[in-house]
Design a protein around this motif. Structure first.
Motif, PDB file in Angstrom:
ATOM      1  N   LEU A 112       0.831  -1.210   0.000  1.00 43.82           N
ATOM      2  CA  LEU A 112       0.000   0.000   0.000  1.00 43.82           C
ATOM      3  C   LEU A 112       0.860   1.252   0.000  1.00 43.82           C
ATOM      4  O   LEU A 112       0.555   2.221  -0.688  1.00 43.82           O
ATOM      5  CB  LEU A 112      -0.937   0.024   1.213  1.00 43.82           C
ATOM      6  N   GLU A 113       1.943   1.230   0.773  1.00 46.83           N
ATOM      7  CA  GLU A 113       2.865   2.376   0.784  1.00 46.83           C
ATOM      8  C   GLU A 113       3.432   2.619  -0.609  1.00 46.83           C
ATOM      9  O   GLU A 113       3.494   3.749  -1.075  1.00 46.83           O
ATOM     10  CB  GLU A 113       3.992   2.143   1.786  1.00 46.83           C
ATOM     11  N   SER A 114       3.844   1.558  -1.279  1.00 47.47           N
ATOM     12  CA  SER A 114       4.414   1.728  -2.615  1.00 47.47           C
ATOM     13  C   SER A 114       3.341   2.129  -3.621  1.00 47.47           C
ATOM     14  O   SER A 114       3.624   2.875  -4.559  1.00 47.47           O
ATOM     15  CB  SER A 114       5.116   0.448  -3.074  1.00 47.47           C
ATOM     16  N   ALA A 115       2.104   1.680  -3.428  1.00 46.91           N
ATOM     17  CA  ALA A 115       1.015   2.019  -4.358  1.00 46.91           C
ATOM     18  C   ALA A 115       0.687   3.505  -4.326  1.00 46.91           C
ATOM     19  O   ALA A 115       0.197   4.049  -5.320  1.00 46.91           O
ATOM     20  CB  ALA A 115      -0.228   1.195  -4.033  1.00 46.91           C
ATOM     21  N   GLN A 116       0.963   4.157  -3.218  1.00 40.91           N
ATOM     22  CA  GLN A 116       0.688   5.589  -3.117  1.00 40.91           C
ATOM     23  C   GLN A 116       1.486   6.399  -4.128  1.00 40.91           C
ATOM     24  O   GLN A 116       1.118   7.509  -4.476  1.00 40.91           O
ATOM     25  CB  GLN A 116       1.032   6.105  -1.712  1.00 40.91           C
ATOM     26  N   HIS A 117       2.591   5.836  -4.600  1.00 44.47           N
ATOM     27  CA  HIS A 117       3.479   6.563  -5.504  1.00 44.47           C
ATOM     28  C   HIS A 117       3.261   6.203  -6.974  1.00 44.47           C
ATOM     29  O   HIS A 117       3.974   6.694  -7.839  1.00 44.47           O
ATOM     30  CB  HIS A 117       4.932   6.314  -5.100  1.00 44.47           C
ATOM     31  N   MET A 118       2.275   5.351  -7.252  1.00 37.04           N
ATOM     32  CA  MET A 118       1.978   4.975  -8.631  1.00 37.04           C
ATOM     33  C   MET A 118       1.086   6.045  -9.264  1.00 37.04           C
ATOM     34  O   MET A 118       0.234   6.620  -8.595  1.00 37.04           O
ATOM     35  CB  MET A 118       1.269   3.624  -8.668  1.00 37.04           C
ATOM     36  N   ASP A 119       1.299   6.287 -10.531  1.00 40.03           N
ATOM     37  CA  ASP A 119       0.448   7.223 -11.262  1.00 40.03           C
ATOM     38  C   ASP A 119      -0.858   6.539 -11.643  1.00 40.03           C
ATOM     39  O   ASP A 119      -0.861   5.357 -12.004  1.00 40.03           O
ATOM     40  CB  ASP A 119       1.144   7.709 -12.531  1.00 40.03           C
ATOM     41  N   GLY A 120      -1.944   7.271 -11.589  1.00 41.31           N
ATOM     42  CA  GLY A 120      -3.232   6.736 -12.012  1.00 41.31           C
ATOM     43  C   GLY A 120      -3.808   5.761 -11.006  1.00 41.31           C
ATOM     44  O   GLY A 120      -3.381   5.679  -9.865  1.00 41.31           O
ATOM     45  N   ARG A 121      -4.779   5.023 -11.470  1.00 45.49           N
ATOM     46  CA  ARG A 121      -5.436   4.029 -10.630  1.00 45.49           C
ATOM     47  C   ARG A 121      -4.720   2.697 -10.741  1.00 45.49           C
ATOM     48  O   ARG A 121      -4.170   2.366 -11.779  1.00 45.49           O
ATOM     49  CB  ARG A 121      -6.887   3.844 -11.068  1.00 45.49           C
ATOM     50  N   THR A 122      -4.771   1.937  -9.666  1.00 45.30           N
ATOM     51  CA  THR A 122      -4.209   0.599  -9.660  1.00 45.30           C
ATOM     52  C   THR A 122      -5.311  -0.360  -9.251  1.00 45.30           C
ATOM     53  O   THR A 122      -5.996  -0.139  -8.257  1.00 45.30           O
ATOM     54  CB  THR A 122      -3.034   0.495  -8.665  1.00 45.30           C
ATOM     55  N   VAL A 123      -5.470  -1.415 -10.013  1.00 42.42           N
ATOM     56  CA  VAL A 123      -6.450  -2.451  -9.706  1.00 42.42           C
ATOM     57  C   VAL A 123      -5.673  -3.692  -9.282  1.00 42.42           C
ATOM     58  O   VAL A 123      -4.767  -4.132  -9.990  1.00 42.42           O
ATOM     59  CB  VAL A 123      -7.325  -2.766 -10.932  1.00 42.42           C
ATOM     60  N   ALA A 124      -6.026  -4.230  -8.134  1.00 48.24           N
ATOM     61  CA  ALA A 124      -5.368  -5.437  -7.635  1.00 48.24           C
ATOM     62  C   ALA A 124      -6.409  -6.543  -7.505  1.00 48.24           C
ATOM     63  O   ALA A 124      -7.435  -6.356  -6.857  1.00 48.24           O
ATOM     64  CB  ALA A 124      -4.705  -5.167  -6.285  1.00 48.24           C
ATOM     65  N   VAL A 125      -6.164  -7.662  -8.134  1.00 45.53           N
ATOM     66  CA  VAL A 125      -7.033  -8.831  -8.028  1.00 45.53           C
ATOM     67  C   VAL A 125      -6.371  -9.751  -7.015  1.00 45.53           C
ATOM     68  O   VAL A 125      -5.293 -10.298  -7.277  1.00 45.53           O
ATOM     69  CB  VAL A 125      -7.212  -9.523  -9.401  1.00 45.53           C
ATOM     70  N   VAL A 126      -7.003  -9.872  -5.844  1.00 41.05           N
ATOM     71  CA  VAL A 126      -6.338 -10.514  -4.703  1.00 41.05           C
ATOM     72  C   VAL A 126      -7.268 -11.472  -3.958  1.00 41.05           C
ATOM     73  O   VAL A 126      -8.475 -11.481  -4.158  1.00 41.05           O
ATOM     74  CB  VAL A 126      -5.809  -9.453  -3.720  1.00 41.05           C
ATOM     75  N   GLU A 127      -6.657 -12.224  -3.068  1.00 37.85           N
ATOM     76  CA  GLU A 127      -7.370 -13.141  -2.192  1.00 37.85           C
ATOM     77  C   GLU A 127      -8.110 -12.353  -1.105  1.00 37.85           C
ATOM     78  O   GLU A 127      -7.714 -11.233  -0.767  1.00 37.85           O
ATOM     79  CB  GLU A 127      -6.375 -14.111  -1.539  1.00 37.85           C
ATOM     80  N   ASP A 135      -5.263   1.808 -16.535  1.00 36.45           N
ATOM     81  CA  ASP A 135      -5.148   1.348 -15.155  1.00 36.45           C
ATOM     82  C   ASP A 135      -3.904   0.472 -15.022  1.00 36.45           C
ATOM     83  O   ASP A 135      -3.542  -0.274 -15.921  1.00 36.45           O
ATOM     84  CB  ASP A 135      -6.358   0.502 -14.745  1.00 36.45           C
ATOM     85  N   ASN A 136      -3.251   0.580 -13.865  1.00 36.99           N
ATOM     86  CA  ASN A 136      -2.187  -0.357 -13.520  1.00 36.99           C
ATOM     87  C   ASN A 136      -2.876  -1.588 -12.966  1.00 36.99           C
ATOM     88  O   ASN A 136      -3.814  -1.477 -12.194  1.00 36.99           O
ATOM     89  CB  ASN A 136      -1.277   0.233 -12.438  1.00 36.99           C
ATOM     90  N   ALA A 137      -2.417  -2.767 -13.300  1.00 40.11           N
ATOM     91  CA  ALA A 137      -3.009  -3.996 -12.766  1.00 40.11           C
ATOM     92  C   ALA A 137      -1.941  -4.767 -12.023  1.00 40.11           C
ATOM     93  O   ALA A 137      -0.855  -4.992 -12.532  1.00 40.11           O
ATOM     94  CB  ALA A 137      -3.610  -4.840 -13.878  1.00 40.11           C
ATOM     95  N   ALA A 138      -2.265  -5.164 -10.787  1.00 39.44           N
ATOM     96  CA  ALA A 138      -1.367  -5.969  -9.978  1.00 39.44           C
ATOM     97  C   ALA A 138      -2.097  -7.238  -9.587  1.00 39.44           C
ATOM     98  O   ALA A 138      -3.279  -7.193  -9.249  1.00 39.44           O
ATOM     99  CB  ALA A 138      -0.935  -5.203  -8.726  1.00 39.44           C
TER     100      ALA A 138
END
Length: 148
Positions: free
Chosen positions: A75-90, A144-147
């Motif tokens: 989450l800390e690292s995601a704060q520095h990403m440009d745009g939206r990030t979508v994470a498909v997770v458990e 969107d960034n996808a993780a």
């Protein structure tokens, strides 16, 4: 999440993401592959500790605290990403993210129910997160960034 089911879900939604180890599911150690009912019948005291003590990990995997810390680093690292990030997770990654975002005690982790194929949205910056529940799942939006 690097899991097969998260990869399949991401593909079905039209995402071409990058597997991200920090977003992997909770490592349950020697309990892997067994249902909670099976483990509870075999080791009721151990399951009781696991569900009430966020630091407990005698099953040889991660504690709730461990997974919360791991997701918190992401989450800390995601704060520095440009745009939206979508994470498909458990589901447990969603629990950890919501616990951290709202500043809840780690003991509340197991009190959060996460239904399959639902969206939980966190927005915000500088360590202040907002939570939006009940968003429908939608196919990929361009940019969107996808993780995973």
């Amino acid at each position: 999440s690097p899991s097969v089911r998260c990869g399949e879900t991401a593909a079905a939604l039209g995402f071409d993401g990058v597997e991200t180890p920090e977003l992997g599911g909770l490592d349950v150690g020697r309990w892997r592959g067994r249902t909670l009912d099976e483990v509870g019948a075999a080791e009721p005291e151990a399951v009781g500790h696991w569900l009430t003590d966020p630091g407990w990990a005698a099953h040889g995997g991660e504690s709730v605290r461990d997974v919360c810390e791991r997701v918190g680093r992401w989450l800390e690292s995601a704060q520095h990403m440009d745009g939206r990030t979508v994470a498909v997770v458990e589901p447990e990654v969603v629990r950890a993210a919501v616990t951290l975002a709202l500043g809840l005690p780690e003991a509340s982790f197991w009190r959060l129910d996460v239904a399959p194929l639902t969206a939980t949205e966190l927005s915000g910056r500088s360590g202040r997160w907002n939570l939006r529940l009940g968003r429908p799942l939608v196919a990929s939006a361009q940019g969107d960034n996808a993780a995973l």
